[in-house]
Scaffold this active site. Sequence first.
Site, PDB file in Angstrom:
ATOM      1  N   ILE A  12       6.654  -1.431   6.079  1.00 31.20           N
ATOM      2  CA  ILE A  12       5.551  -2.401   6.017  1.00 31.20           C
ATOM      3  C   ILE A  12       6.071  -3.819   6.250  1.00 31.20           C
ATOM      4  CG2 ILE A  12       3.660  -3.303   4.596  1.00 31.20           C
ATOM      5  CD1 ILE A  12       3.451  -0.265   5.376  1.00 31.20           C
TER       6      ILE A  12
ATOM      7  N   GLY B 221       4.216   7.427   8.640  1.00 31.24           N
ATOM      8  CA  GLY B 221       4.343   6.211   7.822  1.00 31.24           C
ATOM      9  C   GLY B 221       3.253   6.075   6.783  1.00 31.24           C
TER      10      GLY B 221
ATOM     11  N   GLU C  81      -4.591  -7.062  -1.777  1.00 31.50           N
ATOM     12  CA  GLU C  81      -5.595  -6.210  -1.117  1.00 31.50           C
ATOM     13  C   GLU C  81      -5.010  -4.883  -0.654  1.00 31.50           C
ATOM     14  OE1 GLU C  81      -8.395  -4.561  -0.344  1.00 31.50           O
ATOM     15  OE2 GLU C  81      -9.353  -6.531  -0.158  1.00 31.50           O
TER      16      GLU C  81
ATOM     17  N   LYS D 205      -3.926   3.690  -7.922  1.00 29.44           N
ATOM     18  CA  LYS D 205      -5.068   3.009  -7.297  1.00 29.44           C
ATOM     19  C   LYS D 205      -6.290   3.065  -8.213  1.00 29.44           C
ATOM     20  CE  LYS D 205      -3.239   3.795  -2.710  1.00 29.44           C
ATOM     21  NZ  LYS D 205      -3.033   4.772  -1.657  1.00 29.44           N
TER      22      LYS D 205
ATOM     23  N   ASP E 253       0.286   8.113  -6.890  1.00 28.84           N
ATOM     24  CA  ASP E 253      -0.157   6.982  -6.068  1.00 28.84           C
ATOM     25  C   ASP E 253      -1.674   6.808  -6.186  1.00 28.84           C
ATOM     26  OD1 ASP E 253       0.417   5.010  -3.820  1.00 28.84           O
ATOM     27  OD2 ASP E 253      -1.134   6.305  -2.926  1.00 28.84           O
TER      28      ASP E 253
ATOM     29  N   LEU F 296      -7.995  -1.819   4.352  1.00 29.43           N
ATOM     30  CA  LEU F 296      -9.452  -1.769   4.120  1.00 29.43           C
ATOM     31  C   LEU F 296      -9.852  -2.758   3.024  1.00 29.43           C
ATOM     32  CD1 LEU F 296     -10.145   2.108   4.022  1.00 29.43           C
ATOM     33  CD2 LEU F 296     -10.463   0.537   5.954  1.00 29.43           C
TER      34      LEU F 296
END
Length: 915
Positions: A567, A757, A699, A775, A771, A706
């Site tokens: 990233i 990725g 974000e 979130k 993960d 998104l």
Amino acid sequence: MAFASSLSPSYSLPNLSSQPKKSVSTLNKIYPFSLLHRPPIFRVVCSSQLQGRDSSNFNLFASVTSADILLDEAVEQVQLPKGDTWSIHKFGGTCVGTSERIQNVANIVVKDESKRKLVVVSAMSKVTDMMYDLIHKAQARDDSYIVALDAVLEKHKATAIDLLKGDDLTNFLARLHQDINNLKAMLRAIYIAGHVTESFSDFVVGHGELWSAQLLSSVVRKSGLKCVCMDTRDVLVVNPTSSDQVDPDYLESGRRLEKWYSENSSDIIVATGFIASTPENIPTTLKRDGSDFSAAIMGALFRARQVTIWTDVDGVYSADPRKVSEAVVLSKLSYQEAWEMSYFGANVLHPRTIIPVMKYDIPIVIRNIFNLSAPGTMICRPADFENEDGHQLESTVKGFATIDNLALVNVEGTGMAGVPGTSSAIFGAVKDVGANVIMISQASSEHSVCFAVPEKEVRAVASALESRFRQALSAGRLSQIAVIPNCSILAAVGQKMASTPGVSATLFSALAKANINIRAIAQGCSEYNVTVVVKREDCIKALRAVHSRFYLSRTTIAMGIIGPGLIGATLLDQLKEQAAVLKEKSNIDLRVLGITGSKTMLLSDTGLDLSIWRDQLKEKGEKADMQKFVQYVHGNHFIPNTVLVDCTADSFIASHYHDWLRRGIHVITPNKKANSGPLEQYSKLRTLQRQSYTHYFYEATVGAGLPIISTLQGLLETGDKILRIEGIFSGTLSYIFNNFVGARPFSEVVKEAKEAGYTEPDPRDDLSGTDVARKVIILARESGLKLELSDIPVQSLVPDPLKDVASAEEYMQQLHLYDQDLAKQRQEAEATGEVLRYVGVVDVVNQKGTVELRRYKKEHPFAQLSGSDNIIAFSTQRYEKQPLIVRGPGAGAEVTAGGVFSDILRLASYLGAPS
Ligand SMILES: NC(=O)C1=CN([C@@H]2O[C@H](COP(=O)(O)OP(=O)(O)OC[C@H]3O[C@@H](n4cnc5c(N)ncnc54)[C@H](OP(=O)(O)O)[C@@H]3O)[C@@H](O)[C@H]2O)C=CC1
Ligand SMILES: N[C@@H](CC=O)C(=O)O
Ligand code: NA
């Protein structure tokens, strides 16, 4: 010598160490606001300007008014060819420092197409110091003054030999030798007496101007033009004032000028700067910046078209270019602005220099003799700032300046309010210790007065106040006399500030955004100057922040990228591609000053070249050191704003956010660890974020690029109530279940997701459901729930035996051994016309979250996804029947980096970039 005989023995012995110094270092000239040579007298005048513009302006203008009358009379009475035909030039010592430079000056004079010219010239550079040195030596009975005088002779002789020939040379040398002989006699007298009078000293020193004027006028004559040399002691008459200044006697000077001109009529006059006479014909000087003053007085007496002050800088800068590399040369300044600015270094022009020319609206132009292509700075009346359409050509704030080494004194107590004489008592005590008050601020509640004094004077001030107010302190009428050390003043100057609303707001918001704490504020009602007191260590940063806000117009942000992995590297590539467009179209200047991985880091003062950072990190990277990295990126005071972009998945890095934000460093991250970590730490972070002007954007932690976080925040901020957030939050798991349709084994699809990725650095974070749980926690906390990660039941897809294998690689290698488990589940679902989907739910109503593998009918929207799509449904009070749905790719390098990038631009817009 005419003046030798008129020297008065009754003159008191001058203190030579306090002699006005004319030669000002080049450094100081580069930036006129610096304080290297601020004369004490001027400080007094101008500090009162800062304290309360009403009274000080009144005083200043009052003296202008009386001088005006005399000047008017002088100008009216004197019978001279006056007006536009005259232009006045003044050349400082560096301009005539060598024979080549004198020739260059002569060329400029000859080329000036004005019909009549008067050229004021200083002594050759260093000569004034040499002359004072002669006097010092003689007074100290050090006979090396004789050798030193020889050096003065040799310097001028050599220059003359370079420049002149024939009779011109012979005449000059004859006069020079005669002067040197006279000086020798005079210095001998000083040597014998062991002391010197002020007029003796002024007489000796003034020779520097006489010789350079004689040399220059001879060189101008070489070009075939008529040119006469004026010894201004024959013309300018001044009276000393109590404050070690002189007041021109305009009437008498005008009369003498008329007489002189009738005997020496010429269209080109080269006049000595700095020197003048008393009404009794005793030689004296015009004190500091005297040559500028000579030029201004001559400009007024001749009602000249323009006075040009030639120096070695391009003009007046908007800020010290040594501190603000983007400082610009101001094209125009009003007379008042020039006054204000000269306080901060006094080398724009001494205010008294401006007074005579201001009366007749004669512009003063400051120009660089070594850069004739630079137009310089024009000091003129404000009306000249407008173009033909009446539009302002200049910024409202013209310049910024700082004064260091100050301390604030705060006198506080309930017994002060409404008690007449309190201020008088305070400042009387300050005066008694001879301290110079630089700024005063008192709120109208009158409970405290605070003022700034030089740090070295604060101890004396504090004890004077303590003894003056001992009784009030012990009776409790005064609660404290506090000293706040290590302060600096930052001042913004601009005449147009007076009539432009919002200037202070812009100034203060620039400081707030750079996280600079303001200790005190002062603005007089003339509004030409807003002064703030800040911590000394913040001063340069504050200066750059406000300067960049008013002058750069683009938002400059220093960036540190932590984690140049998938990233981080993609973000750097996107920044490289977009940098020029952002600068050009949006005035946003993003400078990556550092990139660090866990082992190596790369740093740059001005910004890394993003097309070669990979090679540079490999070849020139130094050992990673997070403390040094942060210090380096944030410590670059040239750039007012700093952002650290954490592109790691590291909890330890995330644990630093609080400290960074506290230090005024903005933080942007796709790393979920901070927001899904221990609730207490999270709450602390959010509290700090809400209290400060420092921004924390994340974000990309949910749904990658998104707009999930921003949508949720938008709903909450506008008063909607969140009921439930449900969706597919994992790009990896979405991809896996969208593609795990029977054709390929589960492990192979997982491998594809990793290669694309989508996965976390360790894919088990995705497959274990952690993960997704993170979130869910992030969205739950954003919605106001106080949940810990451990409160979320998670259904893991990592086979038990692989949970504890040492590495992600090992996990990937062994995963195929367990393909059957999920193949079975998939087949069972398919048998009932269903698909498997891994979903997360934030149940706000019941204050809980869940993360699990569910089965959905093939017609269900969750079954319709493709690729790494996320789908998030917000059920709210406003969106109750039909949820608000956000859908799209929720993982992958480009979209995630794009989400981080868009947070960076959001930051830029919060910091003032045009939207
Ligand atoms: N992939 C995606 O689609 C998405 C990813 N994210 C998040 O983005 C982040 C980055 O993911 P990704 O780029 O895939 O991960 P990578 O493993 O590719 O990169 C991680 C980087 O972090 C560096 N790093 C690790 N620990 C430290 C440390 N202590 N100090 C300095 N640098 C360190 C590594 O450097 P070194 O190699 O030197 O150890 C590496 O450069 C993660 O938090 C992830 O959750 C968020 C949304 C979507
Ligand atoms: N690994 C994550 C990346 C985004 O957060 C995912 O697959 O969704
Ligand atoms: Na997002």
